[in-house]
Motif scaffolding. Structure first.
Motif, mmCIF file in Angstrom:
data_model
loop_
_atom_site.group_PDB
_atom_site.id
_atom_site.type_symbol
_atom_site.label_atom_id
_atom_site.label_comp_id
_atom_site.label_asym_id
_atom_site.label_seq_id
_atom_site.Cartn_x
_atom_site.Cartn_y
_atom_site.Cartn_z
ATOM 1 N N THR A 32 0.824 -1.207 0.000
ATOM 2 C CA THR A 32 0.000 0.000 0.000
ATOM 3 C C THR A 32 0.861 1.262 0.000
ATOM 4 O O THR A 32 0.631 2.203 -0.766
ATOM 5 N N ILE A 33 1.874 1.284 0.851
ATOM 6 C CA ILE A 33 2.781 2.438 0.921
ATOM 7 C C ILE A 33 3.462 2.669 -0.425
ATOM 8 O O ILE A 33 3.535 3.792 -0.933
ATOM 9 N N SER A 34 3.948 1.589 -1.011
ATOM 10 C CA SER A 34 4.652 1.698 -2.290
ATOM 11 C C SER A 34 3.726 2.179 -3.398
ATOM 12 O O SER A 34 4.108 2.994 -4.252
ATOM 13 N N GLN A 35 2.473 1.683 -3.398
ATOM 14 C CA GLN A 35 1.514 2.093 -4.420
ATOM 15 C C GLN A 35 1.223 3.593 -4.349
ATOM 16 O O GLN A 35 1.138 4.268 -5.374
ATOM 17 N N PHE A 36 1.082 4.114 -3.128
ATOM 18 C CA PHE A 36 0.812 5.542 -2.991
ATOM 19 C C PHE A 36 1.988 6.368 -3.515
ATOM 20 O O PHE A 36 1.794 7.405 -4.164
ATOM 21 N N GLY A 37 3.195 5.934 -3.237
ATOM 22 C CA GLY A 37 4.357 6.636 -3.760
ATOM 23 C C GLY A 37 4.417 6.607 -5.273
ATOM 24 O O GLY A 37 4.765 7.611 -5.921
ATOM 25 N N ASP A 38 4.048 5.469 -5.857
ATOM 26 C CA ASP A 38 4.073 5.332 -7.312
ATOM 27 C C ASP A 38 3.137 6.321 -7.999
ATOM 28 O O ASP A 38 3.431 6.821 -9.087
ATOM 29 N N ARG A 39 1.983 6.574 -7.360
ATOM 30 C CA ARG A 39 1.026 7.496 -7.981
ATOM 31 C C ARG A 39 1.614 8.894 -8.113
ATOM 32 O O ARG A 39 1.317 9.615 -9.067
ATOM 33 N N VAL A 40 2.430 9.282 -7.150
ATOM 34 C CA VAL A 40 3.070 10.595 -7.216
ATOM 35 C C VAL A 40 4.042 10.643 -8.392
ATOM 36 O O VAL A 40 4.047 11.588 -9.193
ATOM 37 N N SER A 41 4.865 9.597 -8.529
ATOM 38 C CA SER A 41 5.851 9.572 -9.616
ATOM 39 C C SER A 41 5.202 9.504 -10.986
ATOM 40 O O SER A 41 5.686 10.100 -11.954
ATOM 41 N N GLU A 42 4.098 8.763 -11.091
ATOM 42 C CA GLU A 42 3.437 8.632 -12.385
ATOM 43 C C GLU A 42 2.938 9.982 -12.895
ATOM 44 O O GLU A 42 2.854 10.197 -14.108
ATOM 45 N N ARG A 161 -4.331 -0.682 -4.160
ATOM 46 C CA ARG A 161 -3.895 -0.034 -5.395
ATOM 47 C C ARG A 161 -4.940 0.996 -5.836
ATOM 48 O O ARG A 161 -4.600 2.106 -6.260
ATOM 49 N N SER A 162 -6.222 0.625 -5.715
ATOM 50 C CA SER A 162 -7.287 1.548 -6.098
ATOM 51 C C SER A 162 -7.320 2.765 -5.189
ATOM 52 O O SER A 162 -7.522 3.890 -5.648
ATOM 53 N N LEU A 163 -7.142 2.542 -3.889
ATOM 54 C CA LEU A 163 -7.100 3.668 -2.956
ATOM 55 C C LEU A 163 -5.970 4.626 -3.310
ATOM 56 O O LEU A 163 -6.116 5.845 -3.212
ATOM 57 N N SER A 164 -4.841 4.052 -3.741
ATOM 58 C CA SER A 164 -3.718 4.908 -4.114
ATOM 59 C C SER A 164 -4.055 5.741 -5.342
ATOM 60 O O SER A 164 -3.602 6.879 -5.481
ATOM 61 N N VAL A 187 8.664 11.560 -2.313
ATOM 62 C CA VAL A 187 7.625 10.754 -1.669
ATOM 63 C C VAL A 187 7.707 9.310 -2.133
ATOM 64 O O VAL A 187 7.598 8.371 -1.334
ATOM 65 N N ASP A 188 7.908 9.115 -3.431
ATOM 66 C CA ASP A 188 8.000 7.747 -3.954
ATOM 67 C C ASP A 188 9.262 7.056 -3.456
ATOM 68 O O ASP A 188 9.250 5.870 -3.112
ATOM 69 N N ALA A 189 10.368 7.775 -3.418
ATOM 70 C CA ALA A 189 11.620 7.189 -2.922
ATOM 71 C C ALA A 189 11.456 6.720 -1.474
ATOM 72 O O ALA A 189 11.881 5.613 -1.106
ATOM 73 N N VAL A 190 10.837 7.550 -0.645
ATOM 74 C CA VAL A 190 10.615 7.180 0.757
ATOM 75 C C VAL A 190 9.664 5.991 0.862
ATOM 76 O O VAL A 190 9.817 5.123 1.726
ATOM 77 N N SER A 191 8.692 5.912 -0.037
ATOM 78 C CA SER A 191 7.750 4.790 0.001
ATOM 79 C C SER A 191 8.451 3.457 -0.258
ATOM 80 O O SER A 191 8.109 2.432 0.343
ATOM 81 N N PHE A 192 9.434 3.463 -1.138
ATOM 82 C CA PHE A 192 10.186 2.237 -1.398
ATOM 83 C C PHE A 192 11.024 1.836 -0.187
ATOM 84 O O PHE A 192 11.169 0.644 0.124
ATOM 85 N N LEU A 193 11.569 2.820 0.506
ATOM 86 C CA LEU A 193 12.314 2.523 1.732
ATOM 87 C C LEU A 193 11.387 1.924 2.789
ATOM 88 O O LEU A 193 11.748 0.966 3.484
#
Length: 424
Positions: A32-42, A161-164, A187-193
């Motif tokens: 969930t954390i990673s998905q939210f970060g991905d939305r920012v990068s996309e 994923r949908s929530l993100s 934000v995405d970098a921190v989500s991967f960490l």
């Protein structure tokens, strides 16, 4: 389980309560954390190209293509992952690599040194990390989740994923406007960490792979043969590859279209995409119920039409700002319901029919085609957008994607109701 396996949406035994399983909850939280970060990068990556580097439609499509290009290496990575015992370690490495690569963008921005070349390299390397993660995730998933809970677990992960997609674009748009696109990438970098730290806390027993009987090329061939000869895997691959090709024509151009042709701000784009993603949340929650009511195969077929068809209407968006935002949101809403009805059921089906000792190479062969075709779609989108214009290109993409359902109609998938029924 043999390669011809069995298939169904639910097993005879009620699925266990996954929300009580600490290991699955931790894995779910990391995803969930990673998905939210991905939305920012996309949102931020193409906006860096469009706003800071004044990229052309072709250059934006190349950026999208490079993110997915490493999936062509999935054939070999999948075979290699199958021979590794510690899949969790590979997941953590993939997260850490992506975090480090993304951090290079805000650093370069501080020194006013961002270039299109760096953006391309970031896209390529983060894509490579995503492929490694996806290959190892297959085996790690079945080590955590019992077969009877495949649909339920996939539904829960898809809901995250949908929530993100609901909150991510709006948050991402706000961050881009407040901090600039390169800084928002943090934000995405921190989500991967965060994902890596949570994965490290999951205790799991990973069985060693069976003794190696063939070369890596032999394993690659086995993965391809499995996917292309198995009637369910072949039909699912044809369906998802077709829909991915056409929807990535749209995906490569949507932010450019919304920003330049519709004259929408980053915040407005984020709000439209975020509201539209409510459909994904509904689709993920409803997918198990609908599949129990009308069958797994029929549910997937409905999703395969409902996902791409509304995207053709993107070409008709016009009017004042609030109307354009509302129309984009409505289109994304219906499309998001469709993608979840298709994905949740087909992913559970793929997991069920794949032999345990071939999950990596099956995933590699499948993703090499399924995701490997996405760069082609993005490049075709860039070429068509430049040649005939963005609106006609978007209409063609939406209508062409509907052809994907024919793969399921002509296969055993349309007859499958539950995970206990014969696949062929």
């Amino acid at each position: 389980m043999t390669a011809t396996g069995t298939a169904s949406a639910t097993g005879a035994v009620p699925p266990p309560a996954l929300h009580r399983d600490r290991r699955f909850r931790t894995f779910w939280a990391g995803e969930t954390i990673s998905q939210f970060g991905d939305r920012v990068s996309e949102l931020a990556l193409p906006l860096i190209a469009v706003t800071l580097l004044t990229a052309t439609p072709v250059q934006v499509s190349v950026l999208t293509a490079l993110i997915w290009l490493p999936n062509l290496l999935g054939l070999f990575l999948g075979a290699w992952v199958d021979q590794r015992t510690h899949k969790r370690r590979l997941l953590i490495i993939a997260d850490l690599v992506r975090a480090a690569v993304l951090l290079s963008l805000p650093v370069a921005y501080l020194f006013d040194a961002i270039t299109l070349t760096q953006l391309y390299l970031v896209a390529l390397l983060t894509g490579l990390g995503a492929v490694l993660f996806a290959m190892a995730r297959q085996a790690f998933f079945v080590a955590l989740v019992p077969r009877s809970a495949y649909v339920d677990a996939t539904s829960k992960l898809s809901m995250s994923r949908s929530l993100s997609f609901i909150a991510g674009p709006a948050v991402g748009g706000g961050l881009v406007q407040a901090l600039s696109a390169p800084v928002a990438i943090l934000v995405d970098a921190v989500s991967f960490l965060g994902s890596a730290l949570l994965l490290r806390r999951i205790p799991v027993t990973e069985a060693p792979p069976p003794p190696r009987q063939t070369s890596t090329l032999g394993l690659v061939r086995e993965g391809l043969v499995l996917v292309l000869r198995h009637p369910v895997l072949r039909a699912a691959l044809g369906c998802t590859s077709t829909v991915n090709f056409f929807t990535f024509i749209t995906g490569a151009l949507l932010v450019l279209y919304a920003s330049r042709d519709l004259d929408l701000s980053a915040g407005a784009i984020g709000v439209a995409l975020g509201f539209g993603a409510l459909g994904g949340l509904a689709g993920a929650a409803l997918a198990p119920r609908i599949s129990r009511a009308i069958g797994l195969g029929r549910t997937a077929m409905i999703g395969a039409v409902l996902f791409p068809a509304p995207l053709a209407l993107t070409a008709l968006v016009t009017g004042p700002t609030w109307t354009k935002v509302a129309m984009l949101a409505a289109i994304e809403l219906v499309s998001s319901v469709g993608v979840m009805l298709m994905d949740v059921n087909l992913n559970a089906l793929l997991t069920a029919v794949t032999p345990d000792d071939a999950r990596g190479r099956r995933a590699g062969a499948y993703s090499a085609v399924n995701y490997g075709i996405r760069p082609l779609g993005a490049l075709v989108g860039g070429a068509l957008g430049t040649t005939i214009g963005l609106r006609p290109t978007l209409a063609i993409a939406g209508l062409g994607g509907v052809l994907a359902v024919l793969w399921l109609v002509a296969s055993p998938v349309r007859h499958i109701r539950t995970l206990d029924e014969p696949a062929a």
